[in-house]
Design an enzyme around this catalytic site. Structure first.
Site, PDB file in Angstrom:
ATOM      1  N   LEU A  37      49.894  37.960  52.286  1.00  0.00           N
ATOM      2  CA  LEU A  37      48.585  37.350  52.063  1.00  0.00           C
ATOM      3  C   LEU A  37      48.453  36.942  50.587  1.00  0.00           C
ATOM      4  CD1 LEU A  37      46.458  39.766  54.269  1.00  0.00           C
ATOM      5  CD2 LEU A  37      46.888  37.336  54.714  1.00  0.00           C
ATOM      6  N   HIS A 444      27.448  41.523  17.565  1.00  0.00           N
ATOM      7  CA  HIS A 444      28.195  41.116  16.376  1.00  0.00           C
ATOM      8  C   HIS A 444      29.207  42.201  16.024  1.00  0.00           C
ATOM      9  CE1 HIS A 444      29.066  39.385  12.477  1.00  0.00           C
ATOM     10  NE2 HIS A 444      28.924  40.601  11.949  1.00  0.00           N
TER      11      HIS A 444
END
Ligand code: FAD
Ligand code: NAI
Length: 465
Positions: A37, A444
């Site tokens: 698969l 940040h």
């Protein structure tokens, strides 16, 4: 017992459709001929290519970037068999994972080639020739795509390869010629260049990645050139000849002019992919497809009741996540629920270093559509995290529709751009303006601050550059 749904093809379209159908209580079978698969994506596409891109990126960083960060390595060398093995291990683990998910969601996995013999009947031929017929209320075709070939150039997957062969070269070629400056050519060309090959990309058009925002495409090519990739734009390959010492490739200017020859060890043909619908019984079932083989659909439905098509074998970008979206949506529709794909918000990522990611419209598309828009841009070199990481190449470009004040496009070059684009996709789904992004607190120091800065730029208050 009859099924509610039989899916032909076990790629990202098919297996995600199967999982969702299973969750919704549909009696579902998935038919796959490959023996595993996962489709193109897991076996010979997204996953193995990303495994090689990641490993080769580390290798090149260890060679070229580590010393400037104070990391010295003596005796660094390439172990190509191990690099290929870790790629194969990733593929094996993930394909087994998909098989587990079929069991978990009570989906029957039927191994063999599926053929529609009539609406509601799929004949499956196993590898040993044994046949069985699956009765079903609905059929989803998810048979994917295969590489487009160049007339007169015979693929042997060793010297003259498609992406499949380029994922398993047993030696680093001295020279490699890539035909087509699209996603496959630039990703796999980058892998082998990083490992030591001298890579030349021959592209028919006069720009690389032709559908990309033009400014980004130009910047991207400049970066790839700086890394050592060579380009023959506006050229086509007319011949590849095998010699005792390798290959001789004849290239000609696309607009006409004298031909030249280039010597190489390996040629990678990467000029696009075509839908795969051979021996599927489309004609017998009366399912309409166009001249190129794409199955015609309207909201996933073909012209035949109870037969649907999704993923690469039908229209739209040939991307795993597009196939997945359609797989989920069609399962919902078949289960009598709401099913929808927003084709305006399908991200595109090229996993080079730096990565290139985009979503929505390009500046050229907005101009052509007469849409008035505002642009915000921010260079990665002004982003503190990019600088500390020595990853300063690239930029963020954000496009906002002036009338609706909605973000309608984003185009990024930068380290991790493929992850960063997710923020813009969410913003676009929520109909955000650039101001919404600009007023959202971003951590940040992170690369995502570059997006916030570009968003401020849209309204003229860029702060960090
Ligand atoms: P496929 O994945 O092609 O699956 C179709 C399956 O159907 C196949 O396994 C096939 O064996 C099976 N099948 C066909 N006919 C029959 C039949 N008659 N009976 C039974 N089974 C059948 N996309 C991304 O989004 N990100 C990437 O990073 C990315 N990288 C890629 C790298 C490479 C080298 C390549 C080649 C492709 C890449 N793609 C990527 C594209 C992605 O692989 C495809 O868009 C995606 O696999 C399409 O999914 P699908 O389910 O439509 O078809
Ligand atoms: P592509 O469509 O991306 O690029 C093909 C390139 O070949 C184009 O630039 C085209 O102009 C050029 N070309 C076509 N004919 C040519 C010729 N005769 N000579 C020279 N150049 C020629 O196709 P590619 O790279 O093969 O990839 C196929 C698909 O696979 C992509 O469209 C993409 O959807 C998918 N893919 C996605 C990836 C990702 O999402 N990161 C990675 C790899 C593949």
């Amino acid at each position: 017992m009859s099924n509610d749904l039989v899916i032909i093809g076990g790629g990202p379209g098919g297996y995600n459709c199967a999982i969702r159908a299973g969750q919704l209580g549909l009696k579902t079978a998935i038919v796959e001929s490959r023996g595993k698969l996962g489709g193109t994506c897991l076996n010979v596409g997204c996953i193995p290519s990303k495994a090689l891109l990641h490993a080769s990126e580390y290798y090149e960083a260890a060679l070229k970037t580590f010393p400037s960060m104070g990391v010295k390595i003596t005796g660094l060398s390439l172990d190509l068999p191990q690099m290929l093995k870790q790629k194969d291990d990733a593929v094996d683990g993930l394909t087994k994972g998909v098989e587990f998910l079929m069991k978990k969601n009570k989906v029957d996995y039927v191994k063999g080639a599926g053929r529609i013999v009539a609406a509601g009947r799929v004949e499956v031929t196993a590898a040993d020739g044994a046949k069985q017929v699956l009765e079903t209320k609905n059929i989803v075709i998810a048979t994917g795509s295969v590489p487009t070939e160049l007339p007169g150039i015979a693929i042997d997957e060793e010297q003259i390869v498609t992406s499949t062969g380029a994922l398993m070269l047993q030696r680093v070629p001295g020279k490699m010629i890539v035909i087509g400056a699209g996603v496959i050519g630039l990703e796999l060309g980058s892998v082998w260049r990083r490992l030591g090959a001298d890579v030349t990309v021959v592209e028919f058009l006069d720009k690389i990645t032709p559908t990309m925002d033009a400014e980004i495409s130009t910047a991207f090519q400049r970066i790839l050139k700086k890394q050592g990739m060579k380009f023959e734009l506006g050229h086509k390959v007319s011949r590849v000849e095998k010699t005792d010492s390798g290959l001789v490739v004849t290239i000609e200017p696309a607009k006409g002019g004298p031909a030249r020859t280039l010597e190489t060890d390996v040629v990678l043909v990467a000029i696009g992919r075509k839908p795969f619908t051979t021996n599927l019984g489309l004609e017998t079932a009366g399912v309409r497809f166009d001249q190129r083989g794409f199955i015609e659909t309207s909201h996933f439905k073909t012209n035949v009741d109870g037969i649907y098509a999704i993923g690469d074998c039908t229209y739209g970008p040939m991307l795993a996540h597009k196939a997945e979206e359609e797989g989920i949506a069609v399962a919902q529709v078949i289960a009598g629920k709401w099913g929808h794909v927003n084709y305006d918000v399908i991200p595109n990522v090229i996993y080079t270093d730096p990565e290139v990611a985009s979503v929505g419209r390009t500046e050229e598309e907005l101009k052509a559509a007469g849409v008035s828009y505002k642009v915000g841009k921010f260079p990665m070199i002004a982003n503190s995290r990019a600088r500390t990481n020595h990853e300063t190449e690239g930029l963020v470009k954000l496009l906002e529709d002036s009338a609706t004040q909605r973000v309608v496009g984003a185009h990024l070059i930068g380290s991790g751009a493929g992850e960063l684009i997710g923020e813009i996709c969410v913003a676009m789904e929520f109909g955000a303006s650039a101001e919404d992004i600009a007023r959202t607190c971003h951590a940040h120091p992170t690369m995502s601050e570059a997006i916030r800065e570009a968003a401020k730029g849209v309204d003229g208050w860029l702060m960090q550059a």
